[in-house]
Design a protein around this motif. Structure first.
Motif, mmCIF file in Angstrom:
data_model
loop_
_atom_site.group_PDB
_atom_site.id
_atom_site.type_symbol
_atom_site.label_atom_id
_atom_site.label_comp_id
_atom_site.label_asym_id
_atom_site.label_seq_id
_atom_site.Cartn_x
_atom_site.Cartn_y
_atom_site.Cartn_z
ATOM 1 N N THR A 215 -20.719 3.880 -0.073
ATOM 2 C CA THR A 215 -19.456 3.520 -0.705
ATOM 3 C C THR A 215 -18.829 4.742 -1.366
ATOM 4 N N ASP B 156 -15.619 -8.583 -0.683
ATOM 5 C CA ASP B 156 -15.603 -7.212 -1.192
ATOM 6 C C ASP B 156 -16.490 -6.273 -0.382
ATOM 7 N N LEU C 276 -7.100 -0.158 2.675
ATOM 8 C CA LEU C 276 -8.355 0.605 2.615
ATOM 9 C C LEU C 276 -9.047 0.596 3.978
ATOM 10 N N ARG D 55 -7.222 -4.182 0.183
ATOM 11 C CA ARG D 55 -8.394 -4.105 1.060
ATOM 12 C C ARG D 55 -7.997 -3.805 2.498
ATOM 13 N N THR E 239 -16.237 -2.708 -2.136
ATOM 14 C CA THR E 239 -14.988 -2.279 -2.741
ATOM 15 C C THR E 239 -14.731 -3.069 -4.022
ATOM 16 N N VAL F 84 -15.530 5.200 0.667
ATOM 17 C CA VAL F 84 -14.504 4.329 0.082
ATOM 18 C C VAL F 84 -13.837 4.886 -1.167
ATOM 19 N N ARG F 85 -14.584 5.451 -2.070
ATOM 20 C CA ARG F 85 -14.073 5.775 -3.409
ATOM 21 C C ARG F 85 -12.870 6.701 -3.410
ATOM 22 N N GLU G 8 -10.040 4.341 -2.725
ATOM 23 C CA GLU G 8 -10.018 3.158 -3.577
ATOM 24 C C GLU G 8 -9.409 3.424 -4.956
#
Length: 176
Positions: free
Chosen positions: A160, A142, A124, A121, A113, A164-165, A168
Motif C-alpha cells: 500500500t 477499501d 485511484l 477510489r 485505501t 497507493v499512498r 491517495e
C-alpha cells in the motif's frame, strides 16, 4: 421545513454537477479548437451547456467533489505527481523490455485505501492502472487487488505504501 432544505440541497447538487460538467466541456472545447474566437467560444459554451443539461442534471457524478481553492490546488498537485509517476514507471517498463535479463516478479498484491468516496477510489484505481507495470484487477470496499510487474513485497501495508499512498494523500483532500 426539512423537505424544503432537502430540495435546496438537491438543487445545489444538480447545479454543481451541471457547472462542473460545463467547465470540463468548455476546457476540452478550447483545447480541441485552439482558438479564443468569440464565435467558436459561444458555440462551445452552447454545446457544453446543452450537453451538461441533458446528461448531468439527474446524475450526481460530481457530488463528492469538493469545490474549494484547496481542492483545486491539490488537483493540480495530484496531476504533477501522477505525471511524474507515469514517466517514472514508463522508463522502468521500457528498461525491462530493452534489458530482458532484468528480473521480473509478477504477481497480484492486496492494498488498502483510506478513501471513502467512490469517485476517489475509482480515480485511484485508474491512476494505478494507467501507470505501466501495475493494473488494478478489482476493488472491494477499501481493498484493491493490483497486478504488479515486479512484486517487491507481499505485505499489504508495505505494498500500500509503495503503490497507493503517493496518489491517495492528494485524492483524500479532493474527495474526502
Amino acid at each position: 421545513m426539512i423537505l424544503y432544505i432537502y430540495k435546496l440541497k438537491s438543487i445545489s447538487m444538480v447545479a454543481k454537477n451541471i457547472f462542473v460538467s460545463f467547465m470540463i466541456g468548455m476546457i476540452f472545447w478550447v483545447l480541441l479548437n485552439n482558438t479564443l474566437d468569440p464565435l467558436v467560444l459561444g458555440l462551445g459554451a452552447g454545446l457544453s451547456l446543452l450537453l451538461s443539461l441533458l446528461f448531468c442534471a439527474r446524475c450526481n457524478v460530481f457530488s463528492e467533489l469538493k469545490m474549494t481553492p484547496a481542492a483545486f490546488f491539490y488537483t493540480l498537485a495530484y496531476l504533477v505527481v501522477f505525471l511524474f509517476e507515469l514517466i517514472k514507471s514508463n522508463l522502468d517498463v521500457a528498461r525491462r523490455v530493452i534489458t530482458p535479463s532484468l528480473p521480473i516478479n509478477p504477481g497480484i498484491v492486496e492494498v488498502k485505501t483510506r478513501l471513502r468516496s467512490k469517485m476517489g477510489r475509482m480515480i485511484l484505481a485508474n491512476s494505478i492502472t494507467l501507470t505501466p507495470g501495475t493494473l488494478t484487477i478489482d476493488i472491494l470496499e477499501d481493498t484493491l487487488y493490483i497486478h504488479w510487474i515486479d512484486v517487491k513485497t507481499e505485505d499489504t501495508r508495505e505494498a500500500t505504501e509503495q503503490i497507493v499512498r503517493k496518489f491517495e494523500k492528494y485524492l483524500e483532500k479532493i474527495y474526502g
